[in-house]
Scaffold this motif. Structure first.
Motif, short mmCIF file in Angstrom:
data_model
loop_
_atom_site.label_atom_id
_atom_site.label_comp_id
_atom_site.label_asym_id
_atom_site.label_seq_id
_atom_site.Cartn_x
_atom_site.Cartn_y
_atom_site.Cartn_z
N GLU A 1 0.81 -1.22 0.00
CA GLU A 1 0.00 0.00 0.00
C GLU A 1 0.84 1.27 0.00
OE1 GLU A 1 -2.81 -0.30 3.19
OE2 GLU A 1 -3.62 -2.23 2.47
N SER A 2 2.15 1.13 -0.08
CA SER A 2 3.03 2.30 -0.09
C SER A 2 3.00 2.96 -1.46
CB SER A 2 4.46 1.89 0.26
OG SER A 2 4.51 1.29 1.54
N GLN A 3 3.21 4.26 -1.47
CA GLN A 3 3.25 5.02 -2.72
C GLN A 3 4.63 4.96 -3.36
OE1 GLN A 3 0.42 6.37 -4.03
NE2 GLN A 3 -0.54 5.34 -2.26
N HIS A 4 5.66 4.94 -2.53
CA HIS A 4 7.05 4.96 -3.00
C HIS A 4 7.46 3.56 -3.47
CE1 HIS A 4 11.41 5.63 -2.95
NE2 HIS A 4 11.15 6.93 -2.91
N LEU A 5 8.25 3.48 -4.52
CA LEU A 5 8.69 2.19 -5.05
C LEU A 5 9.47 1.40 -4.00
CD1 LEU A 5 8.98 0.20 -7.38
CD2 LEU A 5 11.02 1.46 -8.14
N LEU A 6 10.38 2.06 -3.29
CA LEU A 6 11.12 1.38 -2.24
C LEU A 6 10.18 0.87 -1.16
CD1 LEU A 6 13.73 0.53 -0.82
CD2 LEU A 6 13.90 2.86 0.13
N GLY A 7 9.17 1.68 -0.84
CA GLY A 7 8.18 1.25 0.15
C GLY A 7 7.42 0.02 -0.29
N LYS A 8 7.10 -0.06 -1.58
CA LYS A 8 6.40 -1.24 -2.10
C LYS A 8 7.27 -2.49 -1.96
CE LYS A 8 3.40 1.10 -5.46
NZ LYS A 8 2.14 0.67 -4.82
N VAL A 9 8.57 -2.34 -2.23
CA VAL A 9 9.49 -3.47 -2.08
C VAL A 9 9.54 -3.92 -0.62
CG1 VAL A 9 11.91 -4.19 -2.24
CG2 VAL A 9 10.88 -2.84 -4.08
N ILE A 10 9.63 -2.94 0.30
CA ILE A 10 9.66 -3.28 1.73
C ILE A 10 8.35 -3.93 2.15
CG2 ILE A 10 9.80 -2.32 4.05
CD1 ILE A 10 11.61 -0.12 2.91
N ASP A 11 7.22 -3.38 1.69
CA ASP A 11 5.92 -3.97 2.02
C ASP A 11 5.85 -5.42 1.57
OD1 ASP A 11 5.16 -1.51 2.96
OD2 ASP A 11 3.60 -1.14 1.47
N HIS A 12 6.34 -5.68 0.37
CA HIS A 12 6.28 -7.05 -0.18
C HIS A 12 7.09 -8.01 0.69
CE1 HIS A 12 6.04 -10.22 -3.20
NE2 HIS A 12 7.35 -10.38 -3.07
N GLN A 13 8.31 -7.61 1.05
CA GLN A 13 9.15 -8.46 1.90
C GLN A 13 8.51 -8.66 3.27
OE1 GLN A 13 12.87 -6.24 1.64
NE2 GLN A 13 13.71 -7.75 0.22
N TYR A 14 7.95 -7.61 3.80
CA TYR A 14 7.32 -7.63 5.12
C TYR A 14 6.14 -8.62 5.13
CZ TYR A 14 4.76 -5.57 9.14
OH TYR A 14 4.10 -5.35 10.32
N LEU A 15 5.28 -8.51 4.13
CA LEU A 15 4.09 -9.36 4.07
C LEU A 15 4.44 -10.83 3.85
CD1 LEU A 15 1.76 -7.03 2.00
CD2 LEU A 15 1.39 -7.75 4.37
N ASN A 16 5.64 -11.10 3.31
CA ASN A 16 6.05 -12.48 3.06
C ASN A 16 6.94 -13.05 4.17
OD1 ASN A 16 5.13 -13.61 0.30
ND2 ASN A 16 5.62 -11.47 -0.10
N ALA A 17 7.06 -12.31 5.28
CA ALA A 17 7.74 -12.87 6.45
C ALA A 17 6.96 -14.10 6.92
CB ALA A 17 7.82 -11.83 7.56
N ILE A 18 7.67 -15.09 7.43
CA ILE A 18 7.03 -16.37 7.78
C ILE A 18 5.93 -16.20 8.82
CG2 ILE A 18 8.76 -16.94 9.55
CD1 ILE A 18 8.48 -19.87 8.64
#
Length: 581
Positions: A359-376
């Motif tokens: 849900e982040s607007q920034h590209l870097l934020g989207k990458v972080i969001d993706h990694q975060y949501l895929n934490a075990i």
């Protein structure tokens, strides 16, 4: 003496699994032994033990694991390793119901992969089992190719599931020539195994060996001294960490991997016979875990993680840097911003995890969001949500089949998304659904969700304290399907849980069902404690992990009896159902 029958039972996903039963109808007390075969084999390969164990006062049951023998599924495969563990749970429930044999009067003998399934089941589901005998448990398979496991892991991510052939020849399994010949001739033996089963077995074994302190069943381990298939060291580590005082470890020198099919197997069988007889010579004793918050391994671990590290130590600097990076990342990442602002265990954080979108607007934020949501951990949370939905639907239907209107209660609903999603999937809507939470923010967000979904006539959201016994007891109407999800895992104190569970009991109708969650293990416990803040005024999020046995004991003390359970394939979050007695 025994009457052998071949039958099927329906498992958790409707699969009809094959099993054999050997029953002695003259036995004075109903007690049983369950036999679990090794990988590639089937129940028929264990049938010789029925007579060789010479235990005439016991019924015997042997299961064909799915993908093996006469059970359905592609040979050597299953939806997951955890599905096979849940199959065992449903098999035991079937035996309890059909043959009127309580789990307290059951012993389990498992060999190789079957032994790992049994150990994982005892750890994850905490059955009240009399004895557990593990023969050459496959906690670590000898893969002679360097980096084989990491290579298979990587390849499976590219190719998906695929099969590999076993390198093991019959002569590497046993010195018994006739048994070796029968292995080679047996048309029901499948020598391939799927990669997802192999990797699932490895992950579960590693977790169970590491956390064997939370197995509270008398356990015997038989280790083959000349085993070409599995490693000895994990078996020793598992045994050393077992909590129950009644435990044994035996090395059978010269034995190959097929411990219970070896030429001199009478040596192993005699040890099993004696162990089972001695375990049944005394009444079943439940583990004393009601005060595990004040003494024991989980208490000590939580205490250690609550203690500040020495200033300027390498660890101190590492975790400070990690926390700083999370703070910095929250400038771009919506996921991290919600966590930093409201706590990583807050209702707002969970709602973000349930939405499962960057849900982040920034590209870097989207990458972080993706990694975060895929934490075990967050993957496990979303599976937990699915399990709640499945169990809520199952027991709502059971109540409706009994001509009862369904009255739902959730005492700590957060924003309420997971419970409203579950209600939306019910074929027949409940007559009422009362959602509660301690936070004004969560109540407001929940009321908005109710309005958006047009559920105002059914659902109501109100402010409430989930740990106030008297407040819970006064709830009207009395519920017959209550949910408490993700709450008890956040609080170490069992006294608080007792107040909550006693209040829940008083808030429920006789025969109603309680759906409750647990967190029995977590691979990132130290990271969470050292780097993440909780919803409680920025305090560190230090979790005290409760074993399933401890959680079930607290629920039982409050007047409930467990009747069902699910767990994610990672072995982190359990969802259980208990009936008000």
């Amino acid at each position: 003496m025994y009457n052998n029958t071949q039958q099927y039972f329906n498992s958790h996903d409707g699969a009809s699994l094959f099993y054999q039963a050997w029953r002695n109808h003259k036995q004075p007390v109903k007690q049983a032994i369950i036999l679990l075969h090794r990988g590639h084999e089937h129940s028929g390969r264990m049938s010789h033990l029925v007579n060789e164990l010479d235990l005439p006062d016991y019924d015997f049951f042997a299961l064909d694991a799915r993908g093996h023998g006469k059970s359905p599924g592609q040979r050597g495969d299953a939806p997951s390793f955890s599905a096979c563990v849940q199959d065992l749970q449903y098999f035991v429930q079937h035996i309890q119901k059909k043959y009127a044999i309580s789990s307290e009067n059951i012993a389990v003998i498992g060999q190789s992969v079957g032994a790992v399934i049994a150990a994982t089941w005892v750890h994850d589901y905490a059955p009240k089992l009399r004895a557990l005998c593990l023969a050459s448990p496959a906690f670590e398979i000898k893969l002679y190719v360097p980096f084989a496991k990491s290579g298979l892991n990587l390849l499976s991510q590219v190719r998906g599931n695929f099969f590999i052939q076993s390198y093991v020849k019959a002569k590497m399994l046993t010195h018994d020539e006739e048994r070796a010949k029968s292995y080679e001739r047996d048309p029901l033996i499948a020598k391939a195994i799927s990669v997802r089963m192999l990797l699932g077995l490895s992950a579960a074994a590693e977790r169970v060996v590491d956390d064997a302190k939370n197995i509270y069943v008398p356990t015997q381990v038989l280790c083959s001294g000349s085993d070409f298939v599995v490693e000895q060291q994990p078996q020793r580590q598992f045994y050393a960490r077992l909590a129950h005082p009644q435990k044994e470890f035996h090395v059978l020198e010269g034995f190959f991997h097929d411990t219970l099919g070896e030429k001199n197997r009478e040596l192993a069988i005699a040890k099993i016979r004696r162990f089972i007889q001695q375990c049944f010579a005394q009444p079943y004793q439940a583990p004393q875990l009601l005060n595990a918050d004040k003494i024991g391994a989980s208490c000590a671990q939580a205490e250690r993680l609550s203690t500040d590290l020495p200033k300027h130590s390498v660890k101190d600097w590492f975790w400070k840097l990690t926390k700083g990076n999370l703070k910095l990342g929250s400038r771009w990442s919506e996921a991290l911003k919600i966590g930093e602002d409201t706590g990583y265990d807050s209702g707002s954080t969970l709602d973000f995890v349930y939405r499962n979108q960057t849900e982040s607007q920034h590209l870097l934020g989207k990458v972080i969001d993706h990694q975060y949501l895929n934490a075990i951990g967050w993957k496990g949370i979303r599976v937990r949500k699915q399990h709640i939905e499945q169990l809520l639907a199952k027991y709502a239907k059971r109540l409706q089949d009994d001509q009862q209107s369904v009255k739902i209660l959730d005492i700590a609903a957060g924003h309420g998304r997971y419970i409203l999603d579950a209600i939306a999937q019910l074929k027949t809507p409940p007559s009422s659904a009362l959602l509660r939470d301690y936070s004004d923010l969560n109540v407001a967000a929940g009321e908005l969700l109710i309005e958006q979904r047009g559920l105002e006539k059914i659902a109501k959201f109100e402010l409430g304290d989930a740990f106030n016994r008297d407040e819970l007891a006064a709830i009207e109407p009395k519920a017959n399907l209550a949910v408490v999800s993700g709450l008890y895992e956040l609080f170490a104190d069992n006294d608080a849980l007792r107040q909550s569970l006693q209040g829940l009991n008083l808030a429920m109708e006789q025969g109603g069902y309680l759906i409750y969650t647990g967190q029995i293990w977590h691979p990132q416990q130290e990271f969470i404690a050292r780097a993440l803040t909780s919803h409680r005024e920025g305090q560190a999020w230090v979790m005290r992990l409760r074993s399933q046995a401890e959680m079930d004991a607290l629920v039982e003390q409050a007047g409930f009896s467990k009747v069902d359970q699910c767990i994610d394939e990672f072995g982190i979050f359990t969802v259980s159902v208990a009936k008000k007695l």
